[in-house]
Design a protein around this motif. Structure first.
Motif, PDB file in Angstrom:
ATOM      1  N   THR A 264       6.630   5.293  -5.882  1.00 39.65           N
ATOM      2  CA  THR A 264       6.399   5.123  -4.448  1.00 39.65           C
ATOM      3  C   THR A 264       5.268   4.145  -4.176  1.00 39.65           C
ATOM      4  N   GLN A 265       4.326   4.022  -5.090  1.00 37.40           N
ATOM      5  CA  GLN A 265       3.214   3.105  -4.855  1.00 37.40           C
ATOM      6  C   GLN A 265       3.681   1.659  -4.806  1.00 37.40           C
ATOM      7  N   HIS A 266       4.859   1.364  -5.338  1.00 37.25           N
ATOM      8  CA  HIS A 266       5.367  -0.004  -5.342  1.00 37.25           C
ATOM      9  C   HIS A 266       6.279  -0.291  -4.154  1.00 37.25           C
ATOM     10  N   SER A 267       6.648   0.728  -3.404  1.00 39.76           N
ATOM     11  CA  SER A 267       7.583   0.545  -2.302  1.00 39.76           C
ATOM     12  C   SER A 267       6.962  -0.199  -1.135  1.00 39.76           C
ATOM     13  N   LEU A 268       5.665  -0.052  -0.959  1.00 42.35           N
ATOM     14  CA  LEU A 268       5.011  -0.676   0.180  1.00 42.35           C
ATOM     15  C   LEU A 268       3.672  -1.237  -0.259  1.00 42.35           C
ATOM     16  N   ASP A 269       3.417  -2.478   0.092  1.00 39.01           N
ATOM     17  CA  ASP A 269       2.156  -3.135  -0.254  1.00 39.01           C
ATOM     18  C   ASP A 269       1.158  -2.876   0.874  1.00 39.01           C
ATOM     19  N   PRO A 270       0.157  -2.013   0.640  1.00 35.32           N
ATOM     20  CA  PRO A 270      -0.791  -1.674   1.707  1.00 35.32           C
ATOM     21  C   PRO A 270      -1.608  -2.872   2.185  1.00 35.32           C
ATOM     22  N   ALA A 271      -1.777  -3.877   1.343  1.00 34.63           N
ATOM     23  CA  ALA A 271      -2.542  -5.060   1.742  1.00 34.63           C
ATOM     24  C   ALA A 271      -1.826  -5.820   2.855  1.00 34.63           C
ATOM     25  N   VAL A 272      -0.501  -5.816   2.838  1.00 38.60           N
ATOM     26  CA  VAL A 272       0.260  -6.498   3.883  1.00 38.60           C
ATOM     27  C   VAL A 272       0.064  -5.783   5.220  1.00 38.60           C
ATOM     28  N   LEU A 273       0.129  -4.456   5.190  1.00 39.21           N
ATOM     29  CA  LEU A 273      -0.087  -3.705   6.433  1.00 39.21           C
ATOM     30  C   LEU A 273      -1.508  -3.886   6.952  1.00 39.21           C
TER      31      LEU A 273
END
Length: 133
Positions: A11-20
Motif C-alpha cells: 500500500t505504501q507504493h500505491s500513492l506518492d505522498p510527496a505529490v499530494l
C-alpha cells in the motif's frame, strides 16, 4: 497501518505522498480546495474505471485509449502512480489496437484503486481534522 489497508499488498507504493503534499502547497495550503480536488477524483474515477472495463469487454480500443488517458492524468495529479502506469499501458494498448493482456492490467488497476480510495478518504479526514484544530 490502517486496519482496512492491511489486506492489500504494497500500500505504501500505491500513492506518492510527496505529490499530494506538493498539491497542497500549490493550493496555498487551502484545505477546503485540497479536499474538494481529492473528492472530485474519488467521484469521477469509478465511472472511468467502469468505462475502461466496458471498453475492454467490448474490444473498443479507441474508447480504451481515451478513457485510460483521462484516468491516467487525474491519477498522476493525486500521486496514484501505480494507477498512472497501468493506465499508460492500457492507453498504449488502445492506441495500438492490441488488447491482449488488458484484462489482467484492468484487474490490477481495480485493486489498486481500492487502496488509493481508502488512502485518499483518510487524507480527507486528516485534512478536516487539521482544519478544525
Amino acid at each position: 497501518m490502517n486496519q482496512e489497508l492491511s489486506n492489500f499488498p504494497n500500500t505504501q507504493h500505491s500513492l506518492d505522498p510527496a505529490v499530494l503534499e506538493s498539491l497542497r502547497v500549490m493550493l496555498g495550503d487551502d484545505g477546503a480546495i485540497f479536499a474538494k480536488i481529492i473528492q472530485c477524483y474519488l467521484e469521477e474515477s469509478p465511472q472511468l474505471i467502469e468505462d475502461i472495463s466496458y471498453s475492454i469487454n467490448t474490444k473498443n480500443a479507441q474508447m480504451l485509449e481515451q478513457t485510460a488517458h483521462k484516468l491516467k492524468s487525474s491519477s498522476a495529479s493525486m500521486g496514484a502512480m501505480v494507477i498512472y502506469n497501468l493506465c499508460l499501458q492500457l492507453e498504449n494498448m488502445g492506441e495500438s489496437g492490441n488488447l491482449e493482456g488488458s484484462l489482467e492490467l484492468f484487474s490490477r488497476l481495480a485493486q489498486d484503486y481500492e487502496v488509493v480510495e481508502i488512502i485518499l478518504r483518510e487524507k480527507i479526514k486528516e485534512n478536516y481534522n487539521r482544519e478544525q484544530a
